[in-house]
Structures are given as structure tokens and as C-alpha cells.
Motif scaffolding. Structure first.
Motif, mmCIF file in Angstrom:
data_model
loop_
_atom_site.group_PDB
_atom_site.id
_atom_site.type_symbol
_atom_site.label_atom_id
_atom_site.label_comp_id
_atom_site.label_asym_id
_atom_site.label_seq_id
_atom_site.Cartn_x
_atom_site.Cartn_y
_atom_site.Cartn_z
ATOM 1 N N THR A 159 0.857 -1.184 0.000
ATOM 2 C CA THR A 159 0.000 0.000 0.000
ATOM 3 C C THR A 159 0.896 1.238 0.000
ATOM 4 O O THR A 159 2.093 1.150 0.322
ATOM 5 N N PRO A 160 0.341 2.413 -0.326
ATOM 6 C CA PRO A 160 1.152 3.633 -0.260
ATOM 7 C C PRO A 160 1.772 3.880 1.115
ATOM 8 O O PRO A 160 2.933 4.286 1.207
ATOM 9 N N VAL A 161 1.040 3.615 2.179
ATOM 10 C CA VAL A 161 1.578 3.809 3.525
ATOM 11 C C VAL A 161 2.760 2.871 3.770
ATOM 12 O O VAL A 161 3.795 3.279 4.312
ATOM 13 N N GLN A 162 2.622 1.629 3.354
ATOM 14 C CA GLN A 162 3.720 0.674 3.515
ATOM 15 C C GLN A 162 4.938 1.079 2.689
ATOM 16 O O GLN A 162 6.080 0.989 3.154
ATOM 17 N N ASN A 163 4.700 1.552 1.473
ATOM 18 C CA ASN A 163 5.820 1.949 0.625
ATOM 19 C C ASN A 163 6.514 3.186 1.166
ATOM 20 O O ASN A 163 7.746 3.293 1.119
ATOM 21 N N CYS A 164 5.738 4.125 1.719
ATOM 22 C CA CYS A 164 6.345 5.304 2.349
ATOM 23 C C CYS A 164 7.207 4.904 3.538
ATOM 24 O O CYS A 164 8.288 5.460 3.760
ATOM 25 N N ALA A 165 6.733 3.922 4.313
ATOM 26 C CA ALA A 165 7.514 3.443 5.451
ATOM 27 C C ALA A 165 8.806 2.779 4.971
ATOM 28 O O ALA A 165 9.873 2.962 5.574
ATOM 29 N N ARG A 189 5.628 15.494 1.567
ATOM 30 C CA ARG A 189 4.640 15.936 0.586
ATOM 31 C C ARG A 189 3.807 14.758 0.077
ATOM 32 O O ARG A 189 2.583 14.848 -0.053
ATOM 33 N N THR A 190 4.483 13.660 -0.207
ATOM 34 C CA THR A 190 3.789 12.488 -0.729
ATOM 35 C C THR A 190 2.808 11.926 0.292
ATOM 36 O O THR A 190 1.663 11.596 -0.041
ATOM 37 N N ARG A 191 3.238 11.842 1.535
ATOM 38 C CA ARG A 191 2.331 11.340 2.576
ATOM 39 C C ARG A 191 1.098 12.237 2.722
ATOM 40 O O ARG A 191 -0.024 11.744 2.894
ATOM 41 N N ALA A 192 1.300 13.542 2.628
ATOM 42 C CA ALA A 192 0.165 14.463 2.733
ATOM 43 C C ALA A 192 -0.783 14.298 1.549
ATOM 44 O O ALA A 192 -2.010 14.226 1.721
ATOM 45 N N LEU A 193 -0.242 14.227 0.347
ATOM 46 C CA LEU A 193 -1.072 14.096 -0.852
ATOM 47 C C LEU A 193 -1.832 12.776 -0.888
ATOM 48 O O LEU A 193 -2.973 12.709 -1.356
ATOM 49 N N LEU A 194 -1.215 11.717 -0.388
ATOM 50 C CA LEU A 194 -1.852 10.389 -0.410
ATOM 51 C C LEU A 194 -2.633 10.099 0.863
ATOM 52 O O LEU A 194 -3.092 8.971 1.067
ATOM 53 N N LEU A 195 -2.807 11.129 1.712
ATOM 54 C CA LEU A 195 -3.592 10.999 2.953
ATOM 55 C C LEU A 195 -3.131 9.813 3.793
ATOM 56 O O LEU A 195 -3.924 9.032 4.316
ATOM 57 N N ALA A 196 -1.826 9.712 3.933
ATOM 58 C CA ALA A 196 -1.249 8.579 4.658
ATOM 59 C C ALA A 196 -1.674 8.551 6.115
ATOM 60 O O ALA A 196 -1.649 7.482 6.740
ATOM 61 N N HIS A 197 -2.072 9.679 6.675
ATOM 62 C CA HIS A 197 -2.508 9.705 8.065
ATOM 63 C C HIS A 197 -3.906 9.101 8.233
ATOM 64 O O HIS A 197 -4.330 8.806 9.363
ATOM 65 N N VAL A 198 -4.610 8.892 7.114
ATOM 66 C CA VAL A 198 -5.953 8.319 7.155
ATOM 67 C C VAL A 198 -5.986 6.928 6.532
ATOM 68 O O VAL A 198 -6.574 5.998 7.081
ATOM 69 N N LEU A 199 -5.320 6.812 5.387
ATOM 70 C CA LEU A 199 -5.416 5.564 4.614
ATOM 71 C C LEU A 199 -4.280 4.595 4.907
ATOM 72 O O LEU A 199 -4.252 3.505 4.390
#
Length: 199
Positions: A159-165, A189-199
Motif C-alpha cells: 500500500t502507499p503507507v507501507q511503501n512510504c515506510a 509531501r507524498t504522505r500528505a497528498l496520499l492521505l497517509a494519516h488516514v489511509l
């Protein structure tokens, strides 16, 4: 370097284009090239031609390897940076890069320096010099963008969150302080745009 100055590399882009239609390199390489242009602003002592040609050609060797093999060994195996396909793509990159640079009129001295970087850019434990460090950081920086994250999710099955981590965990591996700073800022910036704090 002003954008107009980059047109001198157009013949190399055109000659290498057939080899970029593998492993999303027609996305990865132009984005990494743009990061290299930015990173070079911090290092006026670096050899701009060597760095930009090396980042332009560093991954064209993937063209010679089957995509299924790339994914299985290059992204899903235990030790991905020491897998057989990593070494093979570097060797193929040297071979194809030499052909492209000779065909576009670059000197043997420049070709030798570019190929020295390509050979081992993923598998060599330590960089050899500043040009090598700049190319290594440029190769990583694109993955912190939204586009790089999206591609990374497909490659690694995340997932995007996993890839950011995953990308945050490799920040200490950056070779230059400006590169690490750019990556950290782009990741936020990427975490903010992809709503990583929610998704």
C-alpha cells in the motif's frame, strides 16, 4: 544548469529510448535525471556530464532481462540488492551504455567514468567518489515522489503507507546531506497528498 543546456543530452535519450521500455524505466529514469540536475546544484565540483549521463543510462540494462524475473528476484526475494538479476542489469547497462555513448560521440574517457558508476550502482557496498554518490542519491530520490510511490507499490506489492515506510527506512542510506534532505521533504509531501494519516 539551465534547462536549455540539457538539450545536449537529447541524442543520448533518443539512442537509449528503446532500452527504457522495461520496468517503468521510461518513468524512473527521466524523474531520476531531474533529481540529479537539482542535486548537482549543491556540488559544483562534480562532473555534470558524467553524473547526468550515468543517471540517464544506469538502468537500461533491465531491458535485457525478463520482467517476471525482475519482479521475483529484483523486488520480492530475500536479498534483492545481491540477486543475480541486479548484477546482470549492471553488466548489461555497461554494455548498452557503452554502445549508446560511442554512437552519440562521447569520448572514451567519459564513457569509462560513466560505466564505472553504472557497474555496481546497486550492488557495490560503498560509492567510489562524489560523482558516484550523486548518481546513487538521484537513483533513490524519485521513489519519494507520488509517482515513484505508486510504481513502488506495484513492484513490492504494498500500500502507499507501507511503501512510504519502506522509503523512510532507507533515508540513512543516502550518500549526501542535500539528497537526504530532498528525500525527507518529498516524502512528507507524498504522505500528505496520499492521505497517509488516514489511509
Amino acid at each position: 544548469m539551465m534547462p536549455a543546456d540539457l538539450s545536449r543530452y537529447d541524442p543520448v535519450w533518443r539512442a537509449a529510448e528503446p532500452y527504457m521500455r522495461a520496468r517503468k524505466n521510461d518513468v524512473h529514469i527521466p524523474l531520476s535525471f531531474a533529481w540529479c540536475v537539482r542535486l548537482l546544484e549543491h556540488f559544483p565540483q562534480a562532473d555534470r556530464d558524467v553524473c547526468l549521463l550515468a543517471i540517464l543510462l544506469h538502468d537500461i540494462g533491465w531491458w535485457a532481462i525478463d520482467m517476471e524475473e525482475i519482479i521475483e528476484q529484483g523486488f520480492r526475494s530475500e536479498n534483492i540488492l545481491q540477486s543475480d538479476v541486479r548484477y546482470r542489469h549492471e553488466a548489461e547497462g555497461v554494455r548498452l551504455g557503452t554502445e549508446v555513448l560511442r554512437a552519440t560521440g562521447w569520448s572514451e574517457a567519459v564513457i569509462a567514468q560513466v560505466c564505472e558508476i553504472i557497474d555496481g550502482h546497486d550492488t557495490r557496498p560503498e560509492p567510489r567518489h562524489l560523482n558516484d554518490r550523486i548518481v546513487r542519491d538521484s537513483d533513490k530520490l524519485w521513489r519519494y515522489e507520488v509517482t515513484g510511490t505508486a510504481v513502488g507499490c506495484d513492484w513490492f506489492g504494498e500500500t502507499p503507507v507501507q511503501n512510504c515506510a519502506r522509503n523512510e527506512a532507507i533515508l540513512p542510506k543516502f550518500e549526501t546531506e542535500p539528497g537526504r534532505r530532498m528525500a525527507t521533504e518529498e516524502l512528507a509531501r507524498t504522505r500528505a497528498l496520499l492521505l497517509a494519516h488516514v489511509l
